[in-house]
Every structure is written in structure tokens, then in C-alpha cells.
Design a protein around this motif. Structure first.
Motif, PDB file in Angstrom:
ATOM      1  N   ALA A 223      -9.929  -2.843   3.740  1.00 21.31           N
ATOM      2  CA  ALA A 223     -10.516  -2.299   2.526  1.00 21.31           C
ATOM      3  C   ALA A 223      -9.381  -1.778   1.804  1.00 21.31           C
ATOM      4  CB  ALA A 223     -11.535  -1.310   2.921  1.00 21.31           C
ATOM      5  N   CYS A 224      -8.526  -1.257   2.208  1.00 16.15           N
ATOM      6  CA  CYS A 224      -7.212  -0.761   1.456  1.00 16.15           C
ATOM      7  C   CYS A 224      -6.246  -1.616   1.573  1.00 16.15           C
ATOM      8  CB  CYS A 224      -7.019   0.803   1.927  1.00 16.15           C
ATOM      9  SG  CYS A 224      -8.306   1.969   1.581  1.00 16.15           S
ATOM     10  N   HIS A 225      -5.705  -2.055   3.010  1.00 16.10           N
ATOM     11  CA  HIS A 225      -4.310  -2.679   2.953  1.00 16.10           C
ATOM     12  C   HIS A 225      -4.657  -4.152   2.938  1.00 16.10           C
ATOM     13  CE1 HIS A 225      -2.144   1.036   3.750  1.00 16.10           C
ATOM     14  NE2 HIS A 225      -3.222   1.439   4.525  1.00 16.10           N
ATOM     15  N   GLY A 226      -5.571  -4.556   2.680  1.00 16.05           N
ATOM     16  CA  GLY A 226      -6.139  -6.095   2.591  1.00 16.05           C
ATOM     17  C   GLY A 226      -6.186  -6.730   3.929  1.00 16.05           C
ATOM     18  N   GLN A 227      -6.339  -8.357   3.761  1.00 14.29           N
ATOM     19  CA  GLN A 227      -6.555  -9.036   5.059  1.00 14.29           C
ATOM     20  C   GLN A 227      -4.840  -9.444   5.266  1.00 14.29           C
ATOM     21  OE1 GLN A 227      -9.173 -10.163   6.692  1.00 14.29           O
ATOM     22  NE2 GLN A 227     -10.488  -9.235   5.221  1.00 14.29           N
ATOM     23  N   ASN A 228      -4.803  -9.159   6.470  1.00 13.11           N
ATOM     24  CA  ASN A 228      -3.450  -9.547   7.165  1.00 13.11           C
ATOM     25  C   ASN A 228      -2.540  -8.606   6.462  1.00 13.11           C
ATOM     26  OD1 ASN A 228      -4.267 -11.705   8.583  1.00 13.11           O
ATOM     27  ND2 ASN A 228      -4.117 -13.152   6.854  1.00 13.11           N
ATOM     28  N   GLY A 229      -2.849  -7.249   6.114  1.00 17.24           N
ATOM     29  CA  GLY A 229      -1.888  -6.290   5.845  1.00 17.24           C
ATOM     30  C   GLY A 229      -1.177  -6.511   4.403  1.00 17.24           C
ATOM     31  N   ILE A 230      -1.819  -7.357   3.492  1.00 20.08           N
ATOM     32  CA  ILE A 230      -1.226  -7.617   2.141  1.00 20.08           C
ATOM     33  C   ILE A 230      -2.470  -6.779   1.177  1.00 20.08           C
ATOM     34  CG2 ILE A 230      -0.557  -8.960   0.514  1.00 20.08           C
ATOM     35  CD1 ILE A 230       1.135  -9.384   2.984  1.00 20.08           C
ATOM     36  N   SER A 231      -1.920  -5.458   0.746  1.00 17.92           N
ATOM     37  CA  SER A 231      -2.768  -4.946  -0.123  1.00 17.92           C
ATOM     38  C   SER A 231      -2.756  -5.464  -1.363  1.00 17.92           C
ATOM     39  CB  SER A 231      -2.485  -3.314  -0.223  1.00 17.92           C
ATOM     40  OG  SER A 231      -1.039  -3.093  -0.563  1.00 17.92           O
ATOM     41  N   SER A 232      -3.858  -5.260  -2.045  1.00 20.38           N
ATOM     42  CA  SER A 232      -4.125  -5.750  -3.654  1.00 20.38           C
ATOM     43  C   SER A 232      -3.732  -4.612  -4.627  1.00 20.38           C
ATOM     44  CB  SER A 232      -5.514  -6.586  -3.651  1.00 20.38           C
ATOM     45  OG  SER A 232      -6.469  -5.452  -3.580  1.00 20.38           O
ATOM     46  N   ASN A 233      -4.107  -3.404  -4.060  1.00 21.77           N
ATOM     47  CA  ASN A 233      -3.750  -2.350  -4.669  1.00 21.77           C
ATOM     48  C   ASN A 233      -2.388  -1.858  -4.887  1.00 21.77           C
ATOM     49  OD1 ASN A 233      -3.615   0.334  -5.989  1.00 21.77           O
ATOM     50  ND2 ASN A 233      -5.346   0.582  -5.935  1.00 21.77           N
ATOM     51  N   PRO A 234      -1.373  -2.103  -5.979  1.00 22.47           N
ATOM     52  CA  PRO A 234      -0.046  -1.492  -5.674  1.00 22.47           C
ATOM     53  C   PRO A 234       0.429  -0.258  -5.337  1.00 22.47           C
ATOM     54  CG  PRO A 234      -0.657  -1.964  -7.858  1.00 22.47           C
ATOM     55  CD  PRO A 234      -1.690  -2.372  -7.053  1.00 22.47           C
ATOM     56  N   MET A 235      -0.719   0.655  -5.357  1.00 25.18           N
ATOM     57  CA  MET A 235      -0.406   1.907  -4.845  1.00 25.18           C
ATOM     58  C   MET A 235      -0.590   2.215  -3.470  1.00 25.18           C
ATOM     59  SD  MET A 235       0.466   3.575  -7.315  1.00 25.18           S
ATOM     60  CE  MET A 235       0.428   5.283  -6.928  1.00 25.18           C
ATOM     61  N   TRP A 236      -1.158   1.046  -2.539  1.00 27.03           N
ATOM     62  CA  TRP A 236      -1.199   1.153  -1.325  1.00 27.03           C
ATOM     63  C   TRP A 236      -0.334   0.132  -0.555  1.00 27.03           C
ATOM     64  CZ3 TRP A 236      -7.132   0.164  -2.385  1.00 27.03           C
ATOM     65  CH2 TRP A 236      -7.739   1.339  -2.441  1.00 27.03           C
ATOM     66  N   PRO A 237       0.162   0.687   0.212  1.00 23.60           N
ATOM     67  CA  PRO A 237       1.585  -0.114   0.823  1.00 23.60           C
ATOM     68  C   PRO A 237       0.993  -1.444   1.504  1.00 23.60           C
ATOM     69  CG  PRO A 237       1.115   1.757   2.442  1.00 23.60           C
ATOM     70  CD  PRO A 237       0.333   1.990   1.042  1.00 23.60           C
TER      71      PRO A 237
END
Length: 203
Positions: free
Chosen positions: A39-53
Motif C-alpha cells: 500500500a505504501c511501498h508499492g508492488q515489488n518494493g517500488i513506491s509510487s509516492n516519492p516521500m516513501w522509500p
């Protein structure tokens, strides 16, 4: 100058740490557990929100360390605190193994920030003893798993900037021997934003 030498020595001697000290998690188990992270870090760990790593491609040791720090409240974050509260040590090892196994992506550095960002990253600042980022994080920002320096190349510039400003303000203080607090404290906000942008394009 003395501070810069000390940083370089720490980078060198820490690099001698054996990889045998690292726990090896179960990638498939970690992938299953990572569903709640998406939800925060995206599928496969690629976050869409640039404030989340981005977590994809990060060294397993570093992910483990930060999750342990969140769980013990050594690193405080109101969003992460409830997410890690129920994780066991094995859960953390598995999550770290999974995210470390996933390829990351690269951002595009802002053209107007490249010159200053590259100077800070590759040469530091002689006038106040700021060491070059390259000394610990390498020419392409890959860091070092054995030396326990995180991968920063390709990370979101906004997140990198926030992290450096948090270290500068000492609202984040879970860095080894206050190394990052000292380094960030030697940069002004313009330099922090420039080097963060530059790092985001490294690969």
C-alpha cells in the motif's frame, strides 16, 4: 579534515565485516508477507509516492536493521510503528531477503541540480570537512552489504532529502556513531536537495 579522515577510516574498516554475519531469510515467505507493505511501498518494493522509500534492491542487512529500529522505537515513525509491532525476527529476515532480491529502478536527476549534487557526492566540501558520499556509498550509490552501508542510488530524491534533513535536525538518530547526523549537519538545504537529486539518478 580530521572528521573526513575518520569517516574514511570507518568506511574502510567496516568493509572488513564478514558476510557470514548476515542472516538469510526465506524469499518466498517474505514475498507473501510483503503484501501488507504494498500500500505504501508499492508492488515489488517500488513506491509510487516519492516521500516513501523504495525497498527493492536494498541490502537485506539494512532493511533488517531499520525494521528492528522501528520495532524497538529506536527510529520513530507513526506509520511504521503499528506495521512492525507484530513482526517476529524471522518475519523481518524474510521481508529483508525478499526486498533485497527484487530489482530496483532509477529516477532522473533534475538538470539544474546535477552540477552541485555531483560535486558534493564525489568531492564533499573542503572548507568544512564534509566527506564525499562516494567514500561509503560507492560511485553508483550501491553502498556495500558487507560494510553495512545502504544502497541509495536510484532512490526517490524527495525521500533522500527528507532523510538528510531529519538527520540534520537530529529528529532521526539511529545512524551508526552519529555519522549521518554529522554529515547532514555540514550541508545546507540547497546542497541536501542537490545531492539528493543527483543520487536519485545514480545506477
Amino acid at each position: 579534515m580530521m572528521m573526513k579522515l575518520n569517516i574514511l577510516l570507518v568506511c574502510f574498516f567496516t568493509a572488513l565485516v564478514s558476510t557470514n554475519a548476515f542472516a538469510v531469510g526465506d524469499i518466498e515467505a517474505g514475498k507473501a508477507s510483503a503484501a501488507v507493505c504494498a500500500a505504501c511501498h508499492g508492488q515489488n518494493g517500488i513506491s509510487s509516492n516519492p516521500m516513501w522509500p523504495k525497498l527493492a534492491g536494498q541490502h537485506a542487512y539494512y532493511i533488517e536493521k531499520e525494521l528492528h529500529d522501528f520495532r524497538s522505537k529506536k527510529r520513530n515513525d507513526p506509520t511504521m510503528a503499528p506495521m512492525v509491532a507484530g513482526l517476529t525476527d524471522v518475519d523481518i529476515e524474510n521481508l529483508a531477503a525478499y526486498f533485497a532480491s527484487v530489482p530496483s529502478t532509477v529516477e532522473a536527476a533534475s538538470a539544474d541540480k546535477i552540477k552541485l549534487g555531483e560535486k558534493i557526492y564525489r568531492a564533499g566540501k573542503v572548507d568544512n570537512g564534509l566527506p564525499a558520499c562516494i567514500a561509503c556509498h560507492g560511485p553508483n550509490g550501491a553502498g556495500s552489504a558487507p560494510a553495512r552501508f545502504p544502497r541509495i542510488g536510484g532512490q526517490h530524491a524527495a525521500y533522500l532529502s527528507k532523510a538528510l534533513k531529519d538527520f540534520k535536525a537530529e529528529t532521526r538518530n539511529n545512524d551508526h556513531q552519529a555519522m549521518m547526523r554529522d554529515i547532514a549537519g555540514r550541508m545546507n538545504n540547497k546542497e541536501i536537495e542537490a545531492v539528493s537529486s543527483y543520487i536519485s539518478g545514480l545506477h
